[in-house]
Design an enzyme around this catalytic site. Structure first.
Site, PDB file in Angstrom:
ATOM      1  CG  ASN A   7      42.275  34.186  29.462  1.00  0.00           C
ATOM      2  OD1 ASN A   7      43.371  34.715  29.605  1.00  0.00           O
ATOM      3  ND2 ASN A   7      42.159  33.027  28.852  1.00  0.00           N
TER       4      ASN A   7
ATOM      5  CG  ASP B  72      30.849  31.156  31.252  1.00  0.00           C
ATOM      6  OD1 ASP B  72      31.617  30.497  31.989  1.00  0.00           O
ATOM      7  OD2 ASP B  72      31.009  32.357  31.005  1.00  0.00           O
TER       8      ASP B  72
ATOM      9  CB  CYS C 101      35.789  29.063  32.981  1.00  0.00           C
ATOM     10  SG  CYS C 101      35.394  29.724  34.619  1.00  0.00           S
ATOM     11  NE  ARG C 102      33.140  30.192  28.468  1.00  0.00           N
ATOM     12  CZ  ARG C 102      32.358  31.101  27.913  1.00  0.00           C
ATOM     13  NH1 ARG C 102      31.395  30.724  27.086  1.00  0.00           N
ATOM     14  NH2 ARG C 102      32.523  32.379  28.185  1.00  0.00           N
ATOM     15  CB  SER C 103      39.701  30.846  26.427  1.00  0.00           C
ATOM     16  OG  SER C 103      39.986  31.792  27.425  1.00  0.00           O
TER      17      SER C 103
ATOM     18  CB  CYS D 111      36.106  32.393  27.113  1.00  0.00           C
ATOM     19  SG  CYS D 111      37.270  32.416  28.494  1.00  0.00           S
TER      20      CYS D 111
HETATM   21  P1  4NP Z   1      34.977  32.191  31.109  1.00  0.00           P
HETATM   22  O1  4NP Z   1      33.936  32.260  32.337  1.00  0.00           O
HETATM   23  O2  4NP Z   1      34.574  33.278  30.133  1.00  0.00           O
HETATM   24  O3  4NP Z   1      34.791  30.835  30.543  1.00  0.00           O
HETATM   25  O4  4NP Z   1      36.359  32.424  31.711  1.00  0.00           O
HETATM   26  C1  4NP Z   1      33.709  33.435  33.072  1.00  0.00           C
HETATM   27  C2  4NP Z   1      34.582  33.816  34.052  1.00  0.00           C
HETATM   28  C3  4NP Z   1      34.335  34.951  34.805  1.00  0.00           C
HETATM   29  C4  4NP Z   1      33.196  35.704  34.556  1.00  0.00           C
HETATM   30  C5  4NP Z   1      32.327  35.321  33.550  1.00  0.00           C
HETATM   31  C6  4NP Z   1      32.582  34.194  32.807  1.00  0.00           C
HETATM   32  N1  4NP Z   1      32.923  36.853  35.330  1.00  0.00           N
HETATM   33  O5  4NP Z   1      31.872  37.484  35.113  1.00  0.00           O
HETATM   34  O6  4NP Z   1      33.722  37.225  36.210  1.00  0.00           O
END
Ligand code: 4NP
Length: 157
Positions: free
Chosen positions: A13, A127, A15-17, A10
């Protein structure tokens, strides 16, 4: 049975993955396939390197009794092309993965997580870092990981 190495990707790294990594590992262990399927996750961005999963992800995993101890965010690199399956949580992640690896070299199967769930009207795993809806992501991840495991078991047997 051959072995399979699976990487979820993702953006951050956190939240989702990592949710997919923990849920998938739990399913793999329940089916007695821990020796056969290796699992990891990574983010295309570098903001959260070394951090544990987001509290929203941890809350879902705690609610469902799924382990995540020791998991830390890392950034996706071109060396990750050695994975057999690179499962991208959204279209942007997939485009970034393909750009980072380069078109020529890879033999990994690169695809989107939502390809596992054709009946669900989402192309991307939304997300929850922005939506806050970790419950919905947990539902999608749980259902999609079961389908992914069915697919991998049929590929490697
Ligand atoms: P993820 O979500 O890709 O599912 O881990 C996010 C986590 C952090 C950020 C964006 C998406 N960020 O911009 O910091």
């Amino acid at each position: 049975m051959r072995k399979a190495r699976v990487l979820f990707v993702c953006l951050g790294n956190i939240c989702r993955s990592p949710m997919a990594e923990a849920v998938f590992r739990n399913q793999v262990e329940k089916r007695g396939l821990a020796e056969v399927v290796e699992i990891d996750s990574a983010g295309t961005g570098d903001w959260h390197i070394g951090k544990p999963p987001h509290e929203g992800t941890r809350k879902q995993l705690d609610l469902h009794g799924i382990a995540y101890a020791g998991m830390k965010a890392r950034q996706f690199t071109s060396n990750d092309q050695s994975f057999d399956y690179i499962v991208c949580m959204d279209s942007k992640n997939e485009a970034d993965v393909r750009r980072i690896i380069g078109e020529a070299a890879h033999s990994a199967k690169i695809f989107k997580f939502m390809d596992m769930l054709p009946a669900v009207p989402e192309d991307d795993v939304p997300d929850p870092y922005y939506t806050g809806n970790f419950d919905y992501v947990y539902e999608l991840v749980t259902e999609g990981c079961e389908k992914l495991l069915d697919q991998i078991v049929s590929d490697i047997k």
